[in-house]
Scaffold this motif. Structure first.
Motif, PDB file in Angstrom:
ATOM      1  N   ASN A 144       0.784  -1.230   0.000  1.00 19.47           N
ATOM      2  CA  ASN A 144       0.000   0.000   0.000  1.00 19.47           C
ATOM      3  C   ASN A 144       0.824   1.293   0.000  1.00 19.47           C
ATOM      4  O   ASN A 144       0.288   2.363   0.276  1.00 19.47           O
ATOM      5  CB  ASN A 144      -1.012  -0.025   1.146  1.00 19.47           C
ATOM      6  N   TRP A 150      -0.630   8.387   0.821  1.00 17.77           N
ATOM      7  CA  TRP A 150      -1.970   8.360   1.398  1.00 17.77           C
ATOM      8  C   TRP A 150      -2.413   9.730   1.896  1.00 17.77           C
ATOM      9  O   TRP A 150      -3.596  10.041   1.901  1.00 17.77           O
ATOM     10  CB  TRP A 150      -2.044   7.335   2.529  1.00 17.77           C
ATOM     11  N   MET A 201      -2.492  -2.453   5.997  1.00 22.09           N
ATOM     12  CA  MET A 201      -2.328  -1.063   6.447  1.00 22.09           C
ATOM     13  C   MET A 201      -1.552  -0.959   7.765  1.00 22.09           C
ATOM     14  O   MET A 201      -1.692   0.009   8.506  1.00 22.09           O
ATOM     15  CB  MET A 201      -3.678  -0.340   6.585  1.00 22.09           C
TER      16      MET A 201
HETATM   17  C1  LIG Z   1      -4.128  -2.091   0.637  1.00 25.02           C
HETATM   18  O1  LIG Z   1      -3.736  -2.780  -0.509  1.00 25.02           O
HETATM   19  C2  LIG Z   1      -4.483  -3.972  -0.756  1.00 25.02           C
HETATM   20  C3  LIG Z   1      -3.866  -4.622  -1.944  1.00 25.02           C
HETATM   21  O2  LIG Z   1      -3.557  -3.705  -2.920  1.00 25.02           O
HETATM   22  C4  LIG Z   1      -5.922  -3.610  -0.990  1.00 25.02           C
HETATM   23  O3  LIG Z   1      -6.682  -4.799  -1.201  1.00 25.02           O
HETATM   24  C5  LIG Z   1      -6.447  -2.878   0.213  1.00 25.02           C
HETATM   25  O4  LIG Z   1      -7.766  -2.459  -0.023  1.00 25.02           O
HETATM   26  C6  LIG Z   1      -5.574  -1.706   0.516  1.00 25.02           C
HETATM   27  N1  LIG Z   1      -6.028  -1.154   1.750  1.00 25.02           N
HETATM   28  C7  LIG Z   1      -6.783  -0.064   1.774  1.00 25.02           C
HETATM   29  C8  LIG Z   1      -7.177   0.389   3.121  1.00 25.02           C
HETATM   30  O5  LIG Z   1      -7.079   0.544   0.775  1.00 25.02           O
END
Ligand SMILES: *[C@@H]1O[C@H](CO)[C@@H](O)[C@H](O)[C@H]1NC(C)=O
Ligand SMILES: *[C@@H]1O[C@H](CO)[C@@H](O)[C@H](O)[C@H]1NC(C)=O
Ligand SMILES: *[C@@H]1O[C@H](CO)[C@@H](O)[C@H](O)[C@H]1NC(C)=O
Ligand SMILES: CC(=O)N[C@H]1CO[C@H](CO)[C@@H](O)[C@@H]1O
Length: 346
Positions: A144, A150, A201
């Motif tokens: 991520n 972010w 996360m």
């Molecule tokens: C973090 O990355 C994963 C894989 O790319 C994804 O499935 C997940 O939704 C992401 N987390 C958030 C909070 O967006």
């Protein structure tokens, strides 16, 4: 000469060997003496082998170097693949460009420190490659991306609890670096782009390129390396003083940035008017004006959120106090933030 038991080829004038008889006797000797003498060590060795094999099974696919660290074996093909397709797979290859000044030094610093640390909230080193003309670290890839992304890119947004969890992870990692091992480690360059988020996360602190180890009973040391403007404490910037309090300062600024979404280097901050000052004069009455707008529109009890945000700014301001002696330590921050989290979840 004079050994009557000797037998052999007739051309050497030995008596002929009587195989029948001597084999029988040999068998007798083997059964009576050699076999028991051999079986016991064999059993011991076999037992040791089994132990070793079982251990080997667990560290399957890994290698132990002279420092005792376990590295996973990675082929050049794997490296190539990870470098070419940076977002794929679970490896991140950090190549140290040799032409760049200090690149070797930061490779060595990073290796030395990553070898010492084992914590879930720090990036894990999988392997390294060190040749005359090519040095690289292979780290686990964080799906991520960085906190920087972010916080500051259009299409991303973090909820209040996500931000709080990330900052608790970072505080725990920093507390571990400062107080967890035999040698305190000072990161020196804490900022959003050095905080990586995995698929769940969970935050991982990364980049130990200018980190310092404190030796013996020292609580400070000196450095010539420059950290990042905006996040470094003034004693670091002015005198190169490296101490736990310097990291605490950076953490305070990071905490403010995480919840206000303003970078300490934003153009609105000029001269004496810093992010610290902005937060300080806005608390508690105009807190609303400084908080990241994305947080205010999101779901949740507005009053609780307001209280929590106010509570978060207290350690943030304490951490970034001008005088190092007035700042709290990372453990104090962990305790304070966990308390706020409980409040928020209730
Ligand atoms: C973090 O990355 C994963 C894989 O790319 C994804 O499935 C997940 O939704 C992401 N987390 C958030 C909070 O967006
Ligand atoms: C051993 O390695 C293989 C692939 O490299 C993996 O699938 C397996 O889970 C590993 N086993 C253990 C016990 O770690
Ligand atoms: C910060 O916190 C520490 C310990 O909690 C306290 O001793 C110190 O006075 C505080 N500093 C400021 C500037 O509030
Ligand atoms: C030591 C440790 O594992 N610390 C934390 C790292 O991050 C995870 C996820 O938030 C926490 O659960 C751990 O306590």
């Amino acid at each position: 000469m004079g050994n009557k038991e000797l037998c052999g080829a007739p051309r050497f004038h030995f008596p002929e060997c009587k195989f029948e008889k001597s084999q029988k006797r040999n068998a007798h000797i083997v059964l009576k003496y050699i076999l028991p003498a051999a079986i016991i060590p064999t059993l011991v060795v076999a037992f040791l082998c089994i132990l070793k094999f079982r251990k080997r099974k667990v560290i399957n696919n890994s290698d132990v170097d002279q420092s005792g660290a376990r590295w996973r074996r990675i082929s050049y093909y794997d490296i190539q693949q990870a470098t070419d397709r940076f977002n794929d797979g679970n490896l991140l290859v950090k190549v140290f460009i040799l032409e760049q000044e200090g690149s070797f030094r930061s490779f060595n610093a990073e290796c030395e420190i990553l070898r010492k640390v084992h914590h879930r909230n720090l990036t894990k080193i999988i392997s390294s490659c060190s040749k005359m003309d090519f040095k690289a670290l292979i780290l686990s890839y964080m799906l991520n991306g960085s906190l920087e992304k972010w916080l500051h890119s259009e299409h991303h947004g973090l909820s209040m609890i996500q931000r709080l969890n990330i900052m608790i992870d970072v505080a725990e990692a920093m507390d571990y670096l400062h107080n967890g091992g035999s040698v305190p480690i000072i990161h020196c360059d804490l900022k959003p782009s050095n905080i990586l988020l995995d698929e769940d996360m969970v935050a991982h602190v990364t980049d130990f390129g200018i980190a310092k180890l404190l030796s013996g009973d020292d609580s400070i040391t000196q450095t010539m390396n420059l950290a990042t403007i905006g996040y470094m404490a003034s004693e670091y910037g002015l005198e190169g003083t490296v101490s736990r309090q310097g990291d605490v300062y950076s953490y305070g600024i990071l905490l403010m940035e995480t919840f206000t979404q303003k970078k300490p280097t934003d153009e609105m901050f000029v001269g004496e008017f810093s992010i610290k000052r902005w937060v300080k004069i806005s608390c508690p009455d105009s807190l609303h004006d400084i908080i990241d707008a994305k947080l205010l529109v999101a779901e949740g009890e507005p009053d609780t959120k307001q209280d929590c945000l106010l509570s978060i700014m207290t350690p943030a301001l304490n951490c970034s106090a001008e005088s190092p002696g007035e700042r709290t330590n990372m453990n104090g921050v962990v305790v304070a933030l966990k308390k706020i989290k409980r409040l928020l979840l209730n």
